[in-house]
Design a protein around this motif. Structure first.
Motif, mmCIF file in Angstrom:
data_model
loop_
_atom_site.group_PDB
_atom_site.id
_atom_site.type_symbol
_atom_site.label_atom_id
_atom_site.label_comp_id
_atom_site.label_asym_id
_atom_site.label_seq_id
_atom_site.Cartn_x
_atom_site.Cartn_y
_atom_site.Cartn_z
ATOM 1 N N ARG A 33 0.789 -0.944 -0.077
ATOM 2 C CA ARG A 33 0.120 -0.116 0.138
ATOM 3 C C ARG A 33 0.840 1.234 -0.071
ATOM 4 N NH1 ARG A 33 -5.132 -0.382 3.456
ATOM 5 N NH2 ARG A 33 -6.370 -0.761 1.662
ATOM 6 N N THR A 55 3.193 7.488 -2.569
ATOM 7 C CA THR A 55 1.799 7.238 -2.518
ATOM 8 C C THR A 55 1.348 6.261 -1.542
ATOM 9 O OG1 THR A 55 2.082 7.633 -4.937
ATOM 10 C CG2 THR A 55 -0.217 6.856 -4.332
ATOM 11 N N THR A 57 -1.700 4.489 0.483
ATOM 12 C CA THR A 57 -3.018 4.241 0.560
ATOM 13 C C THR A 57 -3.723 3.633 2.240
ATOM 14 O OG1 THR A 57 -2.989 3.409 -1.696
ATOM 15 C CG2 THR A 57 -4.871 2.753 -0.432
ATOM 16 N N ILE A 62 -5.935 8.346 -0.206
ATOM 17 C CA ILE A 62 -4.797 8.336 -0.979
ATOM 18 C C ILE A 62 -4.036 9.481 -0.705
ATOM 19 C CG2 ILE A 62 -3.609 7.974 -3.031
ATOM 20 C CD1 ILE A 62 -6.132 6.261 -4.293
#
Length: 128
Positions: A33, A55, A57, A62
């Protein structure tokens, strides 16, 4: 030996207050993630440096964060915000529906009958 300015991703996520504990940060990375410069981070020991774009999640959110520096400790939120620049897109307004979604249209009272309506129907049929 760790290069100057580089830090383990699990430690950095913990110091930046993205997660509550370092073990949760490690689980987040292993679950795939977290991405570092668009590549999935494979291990919690992967290194990040200033300039990397992460990035992350989390639940239904996000985050896109640019690493500005390595952390020294898990300090207050003001100190943690100095470790990254938030480049996340703004969230969609809550009242606004997704444009592709078609709302369900139904006339009032055209759904399932209520308990009271079922009793009236049973009396008419004679099943009472």
């Amino acid at each position: 030996m760790v290069a100057e300015g580089r830090q383990r991703i699990d430690k950095w996520l913990f110091f930046s207050r993205a997660v509550k504990s370092r073990s949760l940060a490690a689980k987040l990375v292993v679950a795939g993630r977290v991405r570092i410069n668009r590549d999935k981070a494979a291990q919690a020991s992967d290194l990040v440096k200033p300039g990397d774009v992460l990035t992350i999640t989390l639940e239904r959110r996000i985050f896109v964060w640019k690493v500005l520096g390595a952390g020294v400790r898990r300090g207050p939120a003001e100190e943690a915000r100095l470790l990254y620049e938030d480049m996340s897109p703004p969230p969609a307004p809550k009242g606004e529906a997704v444009p592709d979604a078609i709302p369900a249209l139904r006339d009032a009272g055209s759904g399932r009958p209520t308990k009271k309506e079922r009793r009236q129907t049973n009396r008419l049929i004679g099943e009472d």
